[in-house]
Design an enzyme around this catalytic site. Structure first.
Site, PDB file in Angstrom:
ATOM      1  N   HIS A 103       1.087  -1.501  -0.278  1.00 48.75           N
ATOM      2  CA  HIS A 103       0.550  -0.301   0.109  1.00 48.75           C
ATOM      3  C   HIS A 103       1.054   1.235   0.234  1.00 48.75           C
ATOM      4  O   HIS A 103       1.640   1.144   0.410  1.00 48.75           O
ATOM      5  CB  HIS A 103      -0.864  -0.099   1.206  1.00 48.75           C
ATOM      6  CG  HIS A 103       0.072   0.539   2.481  1.00 48.75           C
ATOM      7  ND1 HIS A 103       0.723  -1.071   2.849  1.00 48.75           N
ATOM      8  CD2 HIS A 103       0.023   1.099   3.055  1.00 48.75           C
ATOM      9  CE1 HIS A 103       0.904  -0.397   4.162  1.00 48.75           C
ATOM     10  NE2 HIS A 103       0.850   0.922   4.454  1.00 48.75           N
ATOM     11  N   ASP A 105       0.854   5.127   2.111  1.00 51.97           N
ATOM     12  CA  ASP A 105       0.138   5.788   3.134  1.00 51.97           C
ATOM     13  C   ASP A 105      -1.516   6.586   2.671  1.00 51.97           C
ATOM     14  O   ASP A 105      -1.439   7.783   1.775  1.00 51.97           O
ATOM     15  CB  ASP A 105       1.345   6.146   3.699  1.00 51.97           C
ATOM     16  CG  ASP A 105       1.616   5.485   4.563  1.00 51.97           C
ATOM     17  OD1 ASP A 105       1.367   3.895   5.153  1.00 51.97           O
ATOM     18  OD2 ASP A 105       3.004   5.407   5.345  1.00 51.97           O
ATOM     19  N   HIS A 263       4.300   0.257  -0.096  1.00 58.86           N
ATOM     20  CA  HIS A 263       5.432  -0.767   1.033  1.00 58.86           C
ATOM     21  C   HIS A 263       4.785  -1.689   1.501  1.00 58.86           C
ATOM     22  O   HIS A 263       3.587  -2.181   1.555  1.00 58.86           O
ATOM     23  CB  HIS A 263       5.869   0.243   2.142  1.00 58.86           C
ATOM     24  CG  HIS A 263       4.943   1.158   2.527  1.00 58.86           C
ATOM     25  ND1 HIS A 263       4.614   2.780   2.486  1.00 58.86           N
ATOM     26  CD2 HIS A 263       4.179   0.595   4.226  1.00 58.86           C
ATOM     27  CE1 HIS A 263       3.817   2.728   3.478  1.00 58.86           C
ATOM     28  NE2 HIS A 263       3.622   2.664   4.735  1.00 58.86           N
ATOM     29  N   ARG A 278       5.315   7.022  12.634  1.00 57.00           N
ATOM     30  CA  ARG A 278       5.660   7.668  12.042  1.00 57.00           C
ATOM     31  C   ARG A 278       5.259   8.548  11.691  1.00 57.00           C
ATOM     32  O   ARG A 278       4.148   8.880  12.528  1.00 57.00           O
ATOM     33  CB  ARG A 278       4.231   6.499  10.839  1.00 57.00           C
ATOM     34  CG  ARG A 278       4.328   7.161   9.506  1.00 57.00           C
ATOM     35  CD  ARG A 278       3.752   6.404   8.570  1.00 57.00           C
ATOM     36  NE  ARG A 278       2.113   6.903   8.429  1.00 57.00           N
ATOM     37  CZ  ARG A 278       0.853   6.299   8.415  1.00 57.00           C
ATOM     38  NH1 ARG A 278       1.063   4.499   7.930  1.00 57.00           N
ATOM     39  NH2 ARG A 278      -0.198   6.722   8.964  1.00 57.00           N
TER      40      ARG A 278
END
Length: 308
Positions: A103, A105, A263, A278
């Site tokens: 995917h 983000d 990723h 993150r």
């Protein structure tokens, strides 16, 4: 001369693969970096799509956020997951589940995030690596006929889609309470956005494939047709020669261009603890090759992210 070749040689940039990835040495990340160094880091990021920094043991949550602000305005931790946020940080914690699928983000909102900064906090004794794929290279390597097809396609992205194809755990038993609570919060407000399958990168001008596990269906096609074409194009993104896999070590930081990568966090560490933090830099609304902007069907992401 390629974009990668043009990066200022004062940075110690070491490519990790031909298609994607570079390690940068000799930089101490923080909010006090000079503008020239930040510009070089950004150039390296645009050229290599994901960049890695070792030995950043000094960096804490505050320092990580301060550094990320040098790259742009920050988003909130997540559009729907608010219970675990720490300032502008979203903890990526294995106890909430493992998103072991490809995917980019938060593509279910109209303003796709530009850059993500991920810092290792707690690592398992083995496994737990992350793999990135270059979606610009994937488009560039498509045959001309598939490029022409992809450029005409639009896809509906949503956070309500069961992208991992999980079993019905309520029926078979064994559902993890923390994981289920996190999933419920993730879907507590439904977002749906129509994005072009091929977008134009706002900084590099490259054409990139905008796909990944939030895609529910291709617009105007049946579910069967949609799934077939999606898998055909998605498989081009995730070819091994188009990827880089990073085995995390304490003190590591990864920064990726979310507009030009997908990723995958590899769930190969059993039930060991794994936690990374993150921080996300806000992006813009994708634009198709013929200049049409993405359209939100459901949900308003203005509170989550300002427009870059």
């Amino acid at each position: 001369m390629t974009l990668a070749d043009a990066v200022d040689t004062r940075l110690a940039v070491h490519k990790t693969g031909a298609a994607i990835g570079a390690r940068i040495d000799g930089i101490r990340l923080g909010g006090d970096l000079p503008a020239d160094t930040v510009a070089q880091i950004r150039d390296a990021l645009l050229a290599n799509k994901v960049i890695f920094f070792r030995e950043q043991h000094h960096l804490d949550d505050e320092g990580q956020q301060a550094f990320a602000r040098l790259l742009g305005e920050l988003t909130q931790p997540h559009p729907t997951v608010r219970s675990t946020g720490l300032g502008n940080i979203l903890p990526i914690d294995a106890q909430h589940g493992k998103a072991n699928s490809w995917h980019s983000d938060v593509t279910f909102v109209d303003r796709v995030p530009a850059i993500s900064v991920l810092r290792a906090v707690t690592l398992p004794a083995y496994g737990g690596s992350t793999t990135w794929a270059n979606t610009a290279n994937a488009y560039a390597k498509l045959p001309a006929s598939l490029q022409a097809l992809a450029e005409r396609l639009w896809a509906v992205h949503t956070n309500a889609h069961d992208y991992a194809g999980r079993a019905d755990e309520y029926r078979v038993g064994g559902v993890d309470v923390k994981e289920q609570s996190y999933r419920d919060e993730f879907r507590s407000e439904v977002y749906e956005t129509e994005h072009p399958v091929v977008r134009v990168h706002p900084e590099t001008g490259e054409r990139v494939l905008l796909l990944g596990h939030f895609v529910k269906q291709l617009v105007g096609l049946s579910s069967t047709e949609s799934a077939t074409i999606f898998e055909l194009l998605q498989a081009r993104v995730t070819r091994l020669e188009n990827t880089v896999r990073w085995q995390w070590a304490p003190g590591d930081v990864a920064i990726w261009d979310n507009r030009a990568t997908q990723h995958y966090g590899v769930a190969d560490y059993d039930d060991l603890p794994r936690r990374l933090h993150r921080v996300t830099v806000s992006g813009d609304v994708p634009v198709s090759v013929d200049g049409v902007r993405s359209t939100a069907r459901l949900g308003d992401a203005a509170e989550y992210s300002p427009l870059a």
